[in-house]
Write a protein that holds these residues in place. Structure first.
Motif, short mmCIF file in Angstrom:
data_model
loop_
_atom_site.label_atom_id
_atom_site.label_comp_id
_atom_site.label_asym_id
_atom_site.label_seq_id
_atom_site.Cartn_x
_atom_site.Cartn_y
_atom_site.Cartn_z
N TRP A 150 0.81 -1.23 0.02
CA TRP A 150 0.02 -0.14 0.12
C TRP A 150 0.87 1.35 -0.03
CZ3 TRP A 150 -4.55 -0.36 -1.63
CH2 TRP A 150 -5.28 0.91 -1.38
N GLY A 151 0.49 2.22 -0.37
CA GLY A 151 1.17 3.66 -0.65
C GLY A 151 1.86 4.20 0.57
N ARG A 152 1.12 3.90 1.57
CA ARG A 152 1.61 4.67 2.84
C ARG A 152 3.12 4.32 3.14
NH1 ARG A 152 -0.73 1.83 8.30
NH2 ARG A 152 0.97 3.10 9.01
N TYR A 153 3.47 3.01 2.80
CA TYR A 153 4.80 2.51 3.14
C TYR A 153 5.81 3.19 2.24
CZ TYR A 153 1.83 -0.37 5.78
OH TYR A 153 0.75 -1.08 6.54
N HIS A 155 5.47 6.45 0.97
CA HIS A 155 5.01 7.85 0.89
C HIS A 155 5.14 8.72 2.10
CE1 HIS A 155 2.08 11.28 0.49
NE2 HIS A 155 2.24 11.19 -0.63
N GLU A 156 4.96 8.08 3.22
CA GLU A 156 4.76 8.68 4.42
C GLU A 156 5.32 7.70 5.65
OE1 GLU A 156 0.00 7.84 5.11
OE2 GLU A 156 0.96 8.67 3.31
N GLY A 157 5.48 8.18 7.00
CA GLY A 157 6.04 7.65 8.08
C GLY A 157 5.37 6.41 8.48
N ALA A 158 5.80 5.13 8.78
CA ALA A 158 5.25 3.99 9.05
C ALA A 158 5.09 3.94 10.49
CB ALA A 158 5.69 2.78 8.52
N LYS A 161 11.00 2.79 13.15
CA LYS A 161 12.38 3.27 12.51
C LYS A 161 12.23 4.82 12.39
CE LYS A 161 13.99 -1.02 10.51
NZ LYS A 161 14.77 -1.48 9.25
N ASP A 162 11.98 5.37 13.42
CA ASP A 162 12.17 7.08 13.55
C ASP A 162 10.97 7.49 12.38
OD1 ASP A 162 14.48 7.01 15.01
OD2 ASP A 162 15.66 6.85 13.33
N ASN A 163 9.85 6.85 12.45
CA ASN A 163 8.66 7.17 11.63
C ASN A 163 9.01 7.37 10.30
OD1 ASN A 163 5.92 7.26 11.38
ND2 ASN A 163 5.92 9.65 11.93
N GLN A 164 9.86 6.76 9.67
CA GLN A 164 10.09 7.01 8.38
C GLN A 164 9.52 5.92 7.45
OE1 GLN A 164 12.38 9.66 6.95
NE2 GLN A 164 12.07 10.26 9.06
N PRO A 165 9.28 6.29 6.12
CA PRO A 165 8.85 5.34 5.33
C PRO A 165 9.45 4.12 5.27
CG PRO A 165 8.96 7.53 4.04
CD PRO A 165 9.74 7.59 5.35
N LEU A 166 8.83 2.98 5.08
CA LEU A 166 9.71 1.75 4.99
C LEU A 166 10.67 1.57 3.75
CD1 LEU A 166 7.10 -1.03 6.13
CD2 LEU A 166 8.68 0.37 7.50
N PHE A 167 10.21 2.06 2.60
CA PHE A 167 10.93 1.99 1.26
C PHE A 167 11.74 3.15 1.12
CE2 PHE A 167 7.30 -1.07 1.04
CZ PHE A 167 7.84 -2.10 0.39
N ASN A 168 12.64 2.69 0.30
CA ASN A 168 13.58 3.44 -0.24
C ASN A 168 13.88 2.90 -1.77
OD1 ASN A 168 16.01 1.67 0.18
ND2 ASN A 168 16.04 2.64 2.05
N ALA A 169 14.70 3.64 -2.65
CA ALA A 169 14.87 2.96 -3.75
C ALA A 169 15.53 1.70 -3.72
CB ALA A 169 15.45 3.97 -4.80
N GLU A 170 16.32 1.54 -2.79
CA GLU A 170 17.40 0.25 -2.75
C GLU A 170 16.33 -0.90 -2.35
OE1 GLU A 170 21.49 -1.49 -0.87
OE2 GLU A 170 20.78 0.44 -0.32
N ASN A 171 15.85 -0.81 -1.19
CA ASN A 171 15.02 -1.97 -0.97
C ASN A 171 13.99 -2.20 -1.54
OD1 ASN A 171 13.03 -0.28 0.31
ND2 ASN A 171 14.00 -0.29 2.54
N ALA A 172 13.21 -1.00 -2.28
CA ALA A 172 12.14 -1.28 -3.01
C ALA A 172 12.65 -2.36 -4.39
CB ALA A 172 11.64 0.00 -3.54
N GLY A 173 13.73 -2.29 -4.93
CA GLY A 173 14.14 -2.99 -5.89
C GLY A 173 14.26 -4.40 -5.30
#
Length: 486
Positions: A150-153, A155-158, A161-173
């Motif tokens: 879902w987009g929240r992970y 797009h916004e804090g989850a 982990k310091d309320n950061q999004p779960l995804f970045n470009a590296e782990n998304a790949g």
């Protein structure tokens, strides 16, 4: 020339054909090969050229909230109603990262998408349950429209982990590659996004990295699209990206054509050409425009109109949703209700709008499929254009095939209207009324094609009783609308 009163009485008394309430056989036939975009870039088809009608249902919380017994019940019901795609989310909206599934499993190790929580053996982790549901849907003849997250992970804090999004470009790949490899041999359509607006380049790169990961994992075996937030479309962000095989809109939970469902036609007109579908229109029994206090809750008529508005505006298929089903609302399981669902999901799967989607599918499949185009000029504009073809909830729309062998007009209200018969190329026209509420077709008659304007009166002029007028080139000898075209 106005159709006679006598003919209108006959079609009410002697309906030609009724559609059975249960799908015969499996909804989709995987033996025709993998899905691909058609040569004209407007539709989906199988590898052997067989057209594919995408009839989706939004079962967003399917993997997260249902156990296997309930999943079996839900999937069997949707297969019996002719749905071909079930849209569901792997990393689910309602705290899917920290709230366990029905068997107590979480999807990720330490909330890291690059580390899916996979254990050796069967039936002992979150992904084993996803496997079961995907396999069951495929067994029943349905694709899973699988949203990796879902987009929240992204797009916004989850909230971790310091309320950061779960995804970045590296782990998304990496996450995409995991999913692609795991389901490369399953009947899947990948749907990225998840109800969020892409606000910056960093978020775009997360989506693109996930798409690259999916393709690396499955070898490009499956189509990919993007599910946006309400009132938007994937074309706004990724239309020219090669990985985006077709555009998906979320026209949203509104009742009006004007400025809402009309946007499907806008996407249809884009260059380069790509297929388009409404992946989330108004749900049945949903607060209209999220304002139940003013507008109440939607009914089946409200979800039928978007079905035909979208299809006749160029969409290659359609997605249905029910407000209780998408969230799998079940008070016995202590699920918190979202936006006041009116029914449990077990009751809601039997609401009339779901089976009426099948009647729309059968109508589209009863005529040549891959040559269909939108053509609003079929409808003669009245002295007051806001009345004919209309606006708001009362918009008339039309479609035909390129060769002029048939045309269809969606009639949302009991209002007299006229059409151009020159869009039909044959010298004789066979006319039908198709009832989108019960799937019955009634033959009006056959008449000479004078290629002039011809007036029609709906068989029941009730204000919220809709119809579809079908005009055929009589020489084609098409069967009744709703009868499978061969």
């Amino acid at each position: 020339m106005k159709l006679t009163f006598f003919l209108n009485i006959l079609l009410l008394i002697f309906p030609f054909q009724g559609v059975v309430a249960q799908w015969k056989g499996k909804p989709a036939d995987f033996s025709h090969g993998k899905l691909q975009v058609s040569a004209n870039k407007r539709f989906l088809q199988h590898a052997d050229g067989t057209p594919f009608f995408y009839l989706g249902d939004t079962g967003w919380e399917l993997f997260h909230r249902l156990d296997r017994e309930d999943a079996d019940r839900y999937l069997a019901d949707r297969a019996s109603k002719g749905f071909t795609v079930i849209q569901a989310v792997a990393l689910a909206e309602f705290d899917g990262h920290i709230a366990a599934n029905a068997y107590g499993f979480l999807p990720l190790e330490d909330y890291d998408p690059a580390r899916p929580a996979v254990k050796d053996g069967a039936d002992n982790d979150y992904w084993d349950h996803v496997d079961y549901v995907v396999n069951k849907a495929n067994e029943l003849g349905m694709y899973i429209g699988l949203l990796p997250t879902w987009g929240r992970y992204w797009h916004e804090g989850a909230g971790v982990k310091d309320n950061q999004p779960l995804f970045n470009a590296e782990n998304a790949g990496k996450y995409g590659e995991f999913l692609g490899a795991r389901y490369k041999d399953r009947e899947i359509i990948w749907i990225l996004g998840g109800d969020r607006h892409v606000e910056n380049d960093a978020q775009k790169e997360i989506i693109r990295a996930m798409a690259r990961g999916l393709k690396k994992g499955d070898g490009g075996a499956h189509l990919i699209t993007f599910h946006p937030t309400g009132g938007r479309g994937s074309s706004e962000y990724f239309h020219t990206d090669d990985w985006l095989d077709f555009n998906m809109r979320q026209n949203g939970h509104n009742t009006d054509y004007t400025g809402v469902y009309s946007k499907t036609a806008d996407d249809y007109a884009l260059q380069p050409v790509k297929p388009v579908i409404d992946g989330e229109p108004l749900y049945e029994d949903h607060p209209a425009s999220f304002n139940a206090a003013k507008l109440g809750h939607s009914i089946s008529a409200d979800v039928r109109r978007p079905l035909y508005w979208d299809l006749f505006s160029g969409a290659f298929g359609h997605t249905y949703g029910h407000h209780s089903v998408w969230q799998m609302y079940d008070p016995a399981k202590n699920r918190q209700p979202i936006n006041n669902p009116l029914l449990t999901w077990q009751e809601a799967i039997n609401q009339p709008g779901a089976i009426q989607m099948m009647y729309g599918r059968l109508l589209m499949e009863s005529r040549p499929f891959l040559t269909r185009i939108p053509d609003p000029t079929i409808i003669v504009t009245g002295k007051v254009p806001t009345a004919m073809p209309g606006e708001g909830r009362y918009r008339f729309v039309a479609t035909r095939d390129e060769a002029g062998t048939y045309a269809m007009v969606y009639v949302p209200v009991g209002r007299d209207f006229s059409v151009r018969t020159d869009v039909i190329k044959g010298d004789k026209i066979t006319a039908w009324w198709y009832n989108p509420r019960n799937g019955k077709a009634t033959k009006i008659g056959t008449f000479a094609n004078d290629r002039k304007e011809r007036a029609f009166t709906p068989p029941d002029k009730g204000e919220m009783i809709d119809w579809v007028l079908v005009l055929d080139d009589a020489a084609m000898k098409y069967s009744a609308p709703g009868t499978r075209y061969k």
